[in-house]
Write an enzyme that holds these catalytic residues in place. Sequence first.
Site, PDB file in Angstrom:
ATOM      1  N   GLY A  48      17.618   0.938 -14.624  1.00 25.88           N
ATOM      2  CA  GLY A  48      17.941  -0.376 -14.090  1.00 25.88           C
ATOM      3  C   GLY A  48      16.879  -1.432 -14.323  1.00 25.88           C
ATOM      4  N   TYR A  89       1.588   3.669 -20.368  1.00 22.99           N
ATOM      5  CA  TYR A  89       1.125   4.259 -21.624  1.00 22.99           C
ATOM      6  C   TYR A  89       1.331   3.301 -22.792  1.00 22.99           C
ATOM      7  CZ  TYR A  89      -0.464   8.443 -24.087  1.00 22.99           C
ATOM      8  OH  TYR A  89      -1.213   9.358 -24.784  1.00 22.99           O
ATOM      9  N   TYR A 100      -1.177  13.339 -26.201  1.00 18.47           N
ATOM     10  CA  TYR A 100      -2.530  13.768 -26.537  1.00 18.47           C
ATOM     11  C   TYR A 100      -2.551  14.937 -27.513  1.00 18.47           C
ATOM     12  CZ  TYR A 100      -4.746  10.824 -22.970  1.00 18.47           C
ATOM     13  OH  TYR A 100      -5.217   9.764 -22.232  1.00 18.47           O
ATOM     14  N   GLU A 116     -15.447  -0.020 -31.666  1.00 12.36           N
ATOM     15  CA  GLU A 116     -15.115   0.578 -32.959  1.00 12.36           C
ATOM     16  C   GLU A 116     -13.626   0.860 -33.082  1.00 12.36           C
ATOM     17  OE1 GLU A 116     -17.647   3.947 -32.694  1.00 12.36           O
ATOM     18  OE2 GLU A 116     -19.484   2.728 -32.746  1.00 12.36           O
ATOM     19  N   GLU A 125      -5.385   5.295 -18.828  1.00 15.66           N
ATOM     20  CA  GLU A 125      -5.858   6.258 -17.831  1.00 15.66           C
ATOM     21  C   GLU A 125      -6.718   5.582 -16.768  1.00 15.66           C
ATOM     22  OE1 GLU A 125      -4.442   8.935 -17.772  1.00 15.66           O
ATOM     23  OE2 GLU A 125      -4.144   9.792 -19.755  1.00 15.66           O
ATOM     24  N   ARG A 154      -4.406   4.088 -14.351  1.00 16.23           N
ATOM     25  CA  ARG A 154      -3.756   5.102 -13.516  1.00 16.23           C
ATOM     26  C   ARG A 154      -4.687   5.643 -12.432  1.00 16.23           C
ATOM     27  NH1 ARG A 154      -1.139   8.958 -18.248  1.00 16.23           N
ATOM     28  NH2 ARG A 154       0.728   7.710 -18.731  1.00 16.23           N
ATOM     29  N   LYS A 207      -8.200  30.841  10.181  1.00 13.12           N
ATOM     30  CA  LYS A 207      -8.090  32.183   9.625  1.00 13.12           C
ATOM     31  C   LYS A 207      -7.745  32.106   8.137  1.00 13.12           C
ATOM     32  CE  LYS A 207      -6.160  33.852  14.024  1.00 13.12           C
ATOM     33  NZ  LYS A 207      -5.002  34.536  14.659  1.00 13.12           N
ATOM     34  N   ASN A 237      -3.508   8.397   7.751  1.00 16.21           N
ATOM     35  CA  ASN A 237      -4.882   8.294   8.245  1.00 16.21           C
ATOM     36  C   ASN A 237      -5.290   9.481   9.114  1.00 16.21           C
ATOM     37  OD1 ASN A 237      -3.742   7.816  10.806  1.00 16.21           O
ATOM     38  ND2 ASN A 237      -3.798   5.602  10.526  1.00 16.21           N
ATOM     39  N   VAL A 252     -22.432  -2.753   1.770  1.00 12.18           N
ATOM     40  CA  VAL A 252     -23.864  -2.833   1.475  1.00 12.18           C
ATOM     41  C   VAL A 252     -24.331  -4.230   1.871  1.00 12.18           C
ATOM     42  CG1 VAL A 252     -25.650  -2.676  -0.292  1.00 12.18           C
ATOM     43  CG2 VAL A 252     -23.615  -1.208  -0.432  1.00 12.18           C
ATOM     44  N   GLY A 299     -13.341  -7.189  -0.223  1.00 11.50           N
ATOM     45  CA  GLY A 299     -13.044  -6.562  -1.499  1.00 11.50           C
ATOM     46  C   GLY A 299     -14.066  -6.768  -2.590  1.00 11.50           C
TER      47      GLY A 299
END
Length: 576
Positions: free
Chosen positions: A85, A115, A158, A181, A212, A215, A354, A409, A549, A566
Site C-alpha cells: 500500500g 537498503y 552481503y 575512496e 546499517e 538502522r 534458579k 520502562n 555532562v 538532545g
Amino acid sequence: MKPGGNTIVIWMYAVATWLCFGSTSGWSFTLEDNNIFPKQYPIINFTTAGATVQSYTNFIRAVRGRLTTGADVRHEIPVLPNRVGLPINQRFILVELSNHAELSVTLALDVTNAYVVGYRAGNSAYFFHPDNQEDAEAITHLFTDVQNRYTFAFGGNYDRLEQLAGNLRENIELGNGPLEEAISALYYYSTGGTQLPTLARSFIICIQMISEAARFQYIEGEMRTRIRYNRRSAPDPSVITLENSWGRLSTAIQESNQGAFASPIQLQRRNGSKFSVYDVSILIPIIALMVYRCAPPPSSQFSLLIRPVVPNFNADVCMDPEPIVRIVGRNGLCVDVRDGRFHNGNAIQLWPCKSNTDANQLWTLKRDNTIRSNGKCLTTYGYSPGVYVMIYDCNTAATDATRWQIWDNGTIINPRSSLVLAATSGNSGTTLTVQTNIYAVSQGWLPTNNTQPFVTTIVGLYGLCLQANSGQVWIEDCSSEKAEQQWALYADGSIRPQQNRDNCLTSDSNIRETVVKILSCGPASSGQRWMFKNDGTILNLYSGLVLDVRASDPSLKQIILYPLHGDPNQIWLPLF
C-alpha cells in the site's frame, strides 16, 4: 558490455524521453485519479571533505528522519513503512555523496528496508538485480532523466557482494577515508576506471556506513569513533552480528509479548563472545529502525499505553506469543511463588533466581494480560497500596485483580488500581506488594530468561566513557583495561559499577543540575532507576530529567540531571 569494458552481464533498459528540469537526482511520477504528479524524491547530502562527528551524526539523523514517518513506533523503536500500500512516490530517498576530489554519486535507498537499491553517477544509473517484479517496476521511477540505465546481474545482499569483492566484511575497513575512496570508485565505474571487485567493496562500505548506521545507533556510534580519530578499521563481531540479525531482531521485537521474546536471539560482543537476548530492553538504545514484519495485534500493549496509528493493508498480524519467562527485579532476585506451594492466597516473594525448571519461578505472559505460574494467576489481594500479591486460581479470582500491564520502562502495573508491583525490601523472602508508582528501583522488573545483569561500557560526549571514581562519576578516555568503566545494568533499572554491585548510579534529588553520584543501592529509590531511551538519552523516570555532562565540559568532572535538549552531552551508548 558496460562502458569502459569491464566484463559483466548487464541488462540495459530503453530510456523513455522525460521532461528534464535540470535535477541531478531525477524525478518520479505517480498516477492517481488519472493525473500525473511529478515529485522529486527527498535528497540528503553528505561530503567526506572536512567531515566531522557532528556532520556525520546530523547526516544519519536526517536519513532516519526521511526513512520513517514516526507513525509506527513499537517499544520506542520506529518501524519502517510497510511496502504493501505504499505509494511509489514515497518508496525511495536519495543520498548524494561527495568527496575531496569533488566527485559526486547519488545512492537510492528503499524506505521499506533502508537498503541501497542502486546509484547514479553522471548520466548513468546502476541498480542491483531486483528480487521480484514489484521491485523491478519500482526502480523504474528512479533517476528517470539519465541517459543510460543498467541493472547488474547480481543482487545487493552481503553474501554476493563479499563473493564479488573477494573479501568478507570483517576484513573491509570502514571510516571516512574508505568512504571517500568508495565514492570515487562508484563514480569511475561509469568510465571503466573501477573493476568489479572494487565496486563490490565500495558498495559494502557505503551500505554499512549509511544503511546499517541508519538502522542501528550502535553502528552509527562505531562510525563516529572512526571519524573522530580519523581511524580506518574493519567491523568487529558485535557489528557483524547486529547487521546479520536486523531482520530477526525486528521480528522478535514486533512479535514479543510486552517486550519478552518467544525465543532468544544470539549476538556477539566485540571480543567475539556470544550472548543471548531474551527481551527488548537492551535493544531500545541499540536499534534505531525496524523493518516492518507484521501489524500489531489488536490487544497488544504499547509503551506507556500509547498505541501507534498505522493503516493495516493486509492481515499479517503479529503472532502475539505467550512466552514463559522469569521476572527479575530488585537486586537481581526473581519473582517466586513462596515454597513452591500453589494453594490460593500463597504469597509471592523475592528469591534468588534458579537455573532449573521449577514452576514457581516460571511465568507465562498470557494474551489476556494475566501472568501465570503453574496455571495460576499472579493476583493482587486488593486495590489499596500495601496489599500483598499472591497466587490464585484464575477462574475464581476477581478478574481485575489478575490483570497486569508490563511497560517498556520496567513497570508492572495493575490497571484497575493503577498500583505497581513492588518489593519494599531487597532481601530474599520479601513479600511482594502493590504500591503507588514512584518509579523506584524497588518497583522495577524485567520479564526475561537471562537473569544476570548486562555488563557494558557506556560511551558519551566526545567518545569518552562513563567512569566510577569512588563516590563520584564522570567521563574519561575509554580503556578496556579500566574496570571502573564497566557497568552492570540490572533488571530493576539500576546502573551499578561492575567493581561494586552494592552501589548504584544515584541522583539524591529530583531537581535540575543535581550532581549524580555513586551511592549505596540500599534505598532502591527513584533517584537510582534509569532507562536507556531510543533517542540515546538515559532517563531518570521519576524526575523526567536525563544524564548530562555539565556544560559539555568533561574537565568539570560532573554528570548532572538536566532537562532533555538532545545535544551531544546528553547522548549515551552502551557498547558490548
